[in-house]
Design a protein around this motif. Structure first.
Motif, PDB file in Angstrom:
ATOM      1  N   VAL A 249      -1.237 -16.117 -31.240  1.00  0.00           N
ATOM      2  CA  VAL A 249      -1.507 -15.461 -32.517  1.00  0.00           C
ATOM      3  C   VAL A 249      -0.206 -15.365 -33.312  1.00  0.00           C
ATOM      4  CG1 VAL A 249      -1.218 -13.137 -31.538  1.00  0.00           C
ATOM      5  CG2 VAL A 249      -2.540 -13.436 -33.645  1.00  0.00           C
ATOM      6  N   GLN A 250      -0.297 -15.543 -34.656  1.00  0.00           N
ATOM      7  CA  GLN A 250       0.894 -15.562 -35.511  1.00  0.00           C
ATOM      8  C   GLN A 250       1.333 -14.163 -35.923  1.00  0.00           C
ATOM      9  OE1 GLN A 250      -0.753 -18.326 -38.488  1.00  0.00           O
ATOM     10  NE2 GLN A 250       1.016 -19.643 -38.111  1.00  0.00           N
ATOM     11  N   LEU A 251       1.497 -13.276 -34.970  1.00  0.00           N
ATOM     12  CA  LEU A 251       2.060 -11.945 -35.199  1.00  0.00           C
ATOM     13  C   LEU A 251       3.030 -11.646 -34.065  1.00  0.00           C
ATOM     14  CD1 LEU A 251      -1.112  -9.821 -36.152  1.00  0.00           C
ATOM     15  CD2 LEU A 251       0.705 -10.571 -37.710  1.00  0.00           C
ATOM     16  N   GLY A 252       4.144 -10.996 -34.399  1.00  0.00           N
ATOM     17  CA  GLY A 252       5.128 -10.728 -33.356  1.00  0.00           C
ATOM     18  C   GLY A 252       5.969  -9.496 -33.631  1.00  0.00           C
ATOM     19  N   ALA A 253       7.103  -9.439 -32.961  1.00  0.00           N
ATOM     20  CA  ALA A 253       7.974  -8.261 -33.063  1.00  0.00           C
ATOM     21  C   ALA A 253       8.507  -8.061 -34.476  1.00  0.00           C
ATOM     22  CB  ALA A 253       9.136  -8.400 -32.073  1.00  0.00           C
ATOM     23  N   ARG A 254       8.773  -9.163 -35.192  1.00  0.00           N
ATOM     24  CA  ARG A 254       9.310  -9.016 -36.548  1.00  0.00           C
ATOM     25  C   ARG A 254       8.264  -8.426 -37.513  1.00  0.00           C
ATOM     26  NH1 ARG A 254      10.651 -14.979 -38.806  1.00  0.00           N
ATOM     27  NH2 ARG A 254      11.939 -14.947 -36.936  1.00  0.00           N
ATOM     28  N   ASP A 255       7.000  -8.441 -37.082  1.00  0.00           N
ATOM     29  CA  ASP A 255       5.947  -7.805 -37.872  1.00  0.00           C
ATOM     30  C   ASP A 255       5.759  -6.345 -37.481  1.00  0.00           C
ATOM     31  OD1 ASP A 255       5.024 -10.272 -39.274  1.00  0.00           O
ATOM     32  OD2 ASP A 255       4.505 -10.893 -37.244  1.00  0.00           O
TER      33      ASP A 255
ATOM     34  N   GLY B  19       1.494  -2.771 -27.048  1.00  0.00           N
ATOM     35  CA  GLY B  19       0.450  -1.766 -27.190  1.00  0.00           C
ATOM     36  C   GLY B  19      -0.187  -1.766 -28.566  1.00  0.00           C
ATOM     37  N   THR B  20       0.667  -1.787 -29.614  1.00  0.00           N
ATOM     38  CA  THR B  20       0.136  -1.751 -30.989  1.00  0.00           C
ATOM     39  C   THR B  20      -0.560  -3.066 -31.347  1.00  0.00           C
ATOM     40  OG1 THR B  20       2.317  -2.412 -31.842  1.00  0.00           O
ATOM     41  CG2 THR B  20       1.820  -0.047 -31.795  1.00  0.00           C
ATOM     42  N   LEU B  21      -0.045  -4.169 -30.800  1.00  0.00           N
ATOM     43  CA  LEU B  21      -0.699  -5.458 -31.077  1.00  0.00           C
ATOM     44  C   LEU B  21      -2.085  -5.503 -30.421  1.00  0.00           C
ATOM     45  CD1 LEU B  21      -0.632  -8.269 -32.300  1.00  0.00           C
ATOM     46  CD2 LEU B  21       0.467  -9.100 -30.224  1.00  0.00           C
ATOM     47  N   LYS B  22      -2.183  -4.952 -29.221  1.00  0.00           N
ATOM     48  CA  LYS B  22      -3.474  -4.927 -28.534  1.00  0.00           C
ATOM     49  C   LYS B  22      -4.497  -4.124 -29.341  1.00  0.00           C
ATOM     50  CE  LYS B  22      -5.368  -4.187 -23.911  1.00  0.00           C
ATOM     51  NZ  LYS B  22      -5.057  -3.845 -22.517  1.00  0.00           N
ATOM     52  N   ASP B  23      -4.047  -2.980 -29.881  1.00  0.00           N
ATOM     53  CA  ASP B  23      -4.936  -2.162 -30.717  1.00  0.00           C
ATOM     54  C   ASP B  23      -5.410  -2.937 -31.953  1.00  0.00           C
ATOM     55  OD1 ASP B  23      -4.616  -0.067 -28.963  1.00  0.00           O
ATOM     56  OD2 ASP B  23      -3.049   0.927 -30.130  1.00  0.00           O
ATOM     57  N   THR B  24      -4.445  -3.614 -32.603  1.00  0.00           N
ATOM     58  CA  THR B  24      -4.768  -4.372 -33.819  1.00  0.00           C
ATOM     59  C   THR B  24      -5.714  -5.523 -33.518  1.00  0.00           C
ATOM     60  OG1 THR B  24      -2.646  -3.799 -34.819  1.00  0.00           O
ATOM     61  CG2 THR B  24      -3.765  -5.733 -35.710  1.00  0.00           C
ATOM     62  N   LEU B  25      -5.470  -6.264 -32.430  1.00  0.00           N
ATOM     63  CA  LEU B  25      -6.324  -7.402 -32.085  1.00  0.00           C
ATOM     64  C   LEU B  25      -7.752  -6.946 -31.775  1.00  0.00           C
ATOM     65  CD1 LEU B  25      -3.891  -9.462 -29.812  1.00  0.00           C
ATOM     66  CD2 LEU B  25      -4.689 -10.078 -32.095  1.00  0.00           C
ATOM     67  N   ALA B  26      -7.874  -5.790 -31.097  1.00  0.00           N
ATOM     68  CA  ALA B  26      -9.208  -5.288 -30.773  1.00  0.00           C
ATOM     69  C   ALA B  26     -10.014  -5.039 -32.048  1.00  0.00           C
ATOM     70  CB  ALA B  26      -9.100  -4.002 -29.958  1.00  0.00           C
ATOM     71  N   VAL B  27      -9.331  -4.513 -33.095  1.00  0.00           N
ATOM     72  CA  VAL B  27     -10.006  -4.225 -34.370  1.00  0.00           C
ATOM     73  C   VAL B  27     -10.295  -5.517 -35.130  1.00  0.00           C
ATOM     74  CG1 VAL B  27      -9.765  -3.102 -36.614  1.00  0.00           C
ATOM     75  CG2 VAL B  27      -9.015  -1.918 -34.545  1.00  0.00           C
TER      76      VAL B  27
ATOM     77  N   SER C   4       2.817 -14.206 -30.680  1.00  0.00           N
ATOM     78  CA  SER C   4       2.507 -13.521 -29.419  1.00  0.00           C
ATOM     79  C   SER C   4       1.433 -14.292 -28.676  1.00  0.00           C
ATOM     80  CB  SER C   4       2.017 -12.088 -29.685  1.00  0.00           C
ATOM     81  OG  SER C   4       2.996 -11.343 -30.356  1.00  0.00           O
ATOM     82  N   PHE C   5       1.224 -13.886 -27.389  1.00  0.00           N
ATOM     83  CA  PHE C   5       0.163 -14.453 -26.575  1.00  0.00           C
ATOM     84  C   PHE C   5      -0.693 -13.317 -26.036  1.00  0.00           C
ATOM     85  CE2 PHE C   5       3.754 -17.397 -26.214  1.00  0.00           C
ATOM     86  CZ  PHE C   5       3.148 -18.603 -26.563  1.00  0.00           C
ATOM     87  N   PHE C   6      -1.954 -13.609 -25.768  1.00  0.00           N
ATOM     88  CA  PHE C   6      -2.800 -12.620 -25.105  1.00  0.00           C
ATOM     89  C   PHE C   6      -3.928 -13.357 -24.379  1.00  0.00           C
ATOM     90  CE2 PHE C   6      -4.637 -13.283 -29.290  1.00  0.00           C
ATOM     91  CZ  PHE C   6      -6.022 -13.313 -29.063  1.00  0.00           C
ATOM     92  N   ASN C   7      -4.504 -12.686 -23.388  1.00  0.00           N
ATOM     93  CA  ASN C   7      -5.654 -13.239 -22.676  1.00  0.00           C
ATOM     94  C   ASN C   7      -6.925 -12.549 -23.154  1.00  0.00           C
ATOM     95  OD1 ASN C   7      -3.854 -14.734 -21.186  1.00  0.00           O
ATOM     96  ND2 ASN C   7      -4.861 -14.298 -19.231  1.00  0.00           N
TER      97      ASN C   7
END
Length: 563
Positions: free
Chosen positions: A459-465, A470-478, A497-500
């Motif tokens: 996904v094209q979101l990372g630390a510079r965003d 934890g916060t990325l997981k919340d955002t992806l769920a929404v 970032s990466f996620f499963n």
């Protein structure tokens, strides 16, 4: 039977006065058994006892009793595995000999100026405490004369031999008189130690406290089945589940030591690394921080931690099992010292778990299997600890009274329950939200295969965003309209970032975040996104170095155009 006292052992009055001033009244088991034997002349001796049972006083007190303070000759030599232990032994002996006039004890170890140590020896030293490497160097330079040594002591003999000091020890002992007494103290009795004893000792008296090679009975040995790629997350959870722990985390390599310590520090834990590449001044700084508890978690290699004597360590974590099983005994022995309890926790994969029966056989103790605590259990343990601390807190009455009217005025409209909820939220918001959003896929069940991790996404979101995992997981769920339980192994990089995601769940190929279109697609092998520490220094293309051209100095053949 009445409890034995030091006065009954036959020690010199000056030593008894020093012990009394230090508050020492009753000897430990190894001290009570060893001291009367060692006060006799012409006694070779083997003492086997676990780390933390008081071996320094067991050999130090009878040695000080037997030396002649009026002679400036070196009469006693103590070899220890590390500079840390060398300085510690010398410090304890100086305290014991405080009432003995004229006794000089000089520590000799690497990492300190050799000329300064040579000058100290030139002033006379009845007792030398040394590491084998530096002592051998000074013997070769002609700085030390061991021809009058009457007592040679090998402390932590098994550790010295594990560190490869067999040859220096043999060379050093060959410089001492054959008529000397040799005293050997060790936690375990491997074959190499037995060979040293056979070569340099004559009919030694052997005293064993406990059984050979077994660990302290006050240690609770545990192991946890983990997914090898999530080893750090498992460690972090065990640390969080052990409020107020004062711990050593053992790693097998310097690189792992540095990475684990750096990652803990990055997450806000009071941690520091201890490994063989540190200078003496860096090592001293790390150990000062650990002893004063500014650092609560020391991440160390086996070699760096050899000879450490730090009291009240509550936990030992084996980030990986040691390559040499006997090192498990040494690691675990850093906790449960001086009769206190301690916990030894090993993180093992299913493959590594096959070594547990061997460890149990070696230490003659059971290593109990435990399951990693869930996020909910971690929060509950932290809450229980804080509430206990709240009950025990000493209220500074006068200071509080001074500000009490102001506090009452500000909180007059807030009920008791609301106040408690706000206090707990203030104290625990970070921990609760972290573990509330963290799934429990860390827990591995040895009856089943590893849980499926699902599909790996990019996904094209990372630390510079502004995201962490934890916060990325919340955002992806929404944004992806999925349950947080279906998201796992979130790995945040700088700009991506990466996620499963659980297999079979369909997600959009892009979504809009802060007015920007963000792409989501299955991660390719080239993109990386591997384990917790993997991929940081990887992903760089490796090119084979070009060899000499076979056309060097010749015109290259022209390609023919084929029709």
């Amino acid at each position: 039977k009445m409890t034995q006292t030091f006065m009954e052992l036959g020690l010199d009055l000056s030593l008894l006065e020093s012990l009394e001033a230090l508050g020492f009244e009753h000897p430990t088991e190894i001290q009570g058994k060893a001291i009367p034997v060692l006060l006799q002349d012409d006694t070779d001796f083997i003492g086997l006892a676990q780390t933390g049972t008081g071996k320094t006083a067991a050999f130090g007190l009878p040695m000080l009793h037997r030396i002649d303070p009026s002679s400036r000759e070196t009469q006693a030599l103590i070899l220890s595995p590390t500079r840390e232990l060398c300085m510690q032994i010398a410090g304890e002996l100086k305290l014991f000999s405080k009432r003995q006039k004229g006794v000089r004890i000089v520590p000799i170890y690497g990492g300190a100026p050799i000329d300064k140590q040579r000058k100290e020896l030139a002033s006379g030293a009845q007792v030398i405490v040394a590491t084998p490497g530096r002592l051998q160097d000074m013997i070769n330079r002609g700085y030390i004369d061991l021809s009058r040594v009457e007592i040679a002591i090998l402390d932590e003999a098994d550790e010295m031999l594990n560190m490869g000091f067999l040859e220096p020890i043999e060379e050093i002992l060959s410089e001492t008189p054959e008529t000397k007494n040799t005293w050997l103290f060790s936690a375990t009795m491997p074959d190499a130690v037995a060979r040293i004893a056979k070569k340099f000792m004559t009919d030694p008296v052997e005293i064993t406290v406990g059984r050979k090679n077994e660990t302290n009975e006050m240690i609770d040995h545990r192991y946890y089945l983990i997914d090898g790629k999530r080893r750090f997350s498992a460690l972090k959870r065990l640390v969080d589940a052990s409020p107020r722990c004062y711990a050593i985390v053992f790693c097998n390599t310097r690189i792992d030591t540095q990475k684990v310590a750096a990652h803990l520090i990055e997450l806000g834990y009071p941690a520091a690394a201890l490994h063989g590449d540190l200078s003496q001044s860096q090592r001293d700084l790390v150990m000062t921080g650990f002893r004063t508890r500014q650092t609560r978690i020391l991440v160390a290699t086996d070699i760096a931690a050899r000879g450490l004597d730090v009291q009240d360590i509550t936990h030992v974590f084996h980030y990986k099992l040691p390559d040499d099983i006997e090192n498990y005994t040494h690691r675990s022995g850093r906790t449960a010292r001086a009769g206190k309890e301690g916990v030894s926790m090993a993180l093992v994969t299913r493959t590594e778990a096959r070594r547990i029966p061997i460890i149990q056989k070696t230490i003659r103790n059971i290593v109990h299997k435990h399951t990693l605590p869930t996020g909910k259990e971690v929060v509950e343990r932290q809450l229980a600890d804080k509430l206990t601390h709240l009950e025990e807190v000493n209220v500074e009455g006068e200071i509080i009274d001074r500000y009490w009217p102001f506090i009452q005025e500000r909180l007059k409209d807030m009920g008791r329950d609301e106040l408690l909820r706000r206090v707990i939220s203030l104290e625990f918001h970070g921990l609760m939200s972290r573990y509330e959003s963290e799934d429990d896929d860390l827990i591995v069940d040895d009856r089943t295969e590893k849980r499926p991790r699902g599909v790996r996404y990019f996904v094209q979101l990372g630390a510079r965003d502004g995201f962490n995992w934890g916060t990325l997981k919340d955002t992806l769920a929404v944004e992806l309209m999925v349950k947080k339980a279906d998201l796992s192994r979130v790995e945040v990089k700088d700009s991506f970032s990466f996620f499963n995601l659980t297999e079979g769940i369909q997600v959009p190929s892009q979504f809009t975040h802060n007015g920007r279109s963000v792409r989501v697609n299955p991660a390719t092998q080239d993109q990386g996104g591997k384990g917790e520490f993997e991929g940081r220094d990887k992903g760089k293309k490796k090119f084979k170095k070009a060899g000499p051209s076979k056309f060097k100095g010749k015109p290259r053949p022209q390609k023919r155009n084929r029709r």
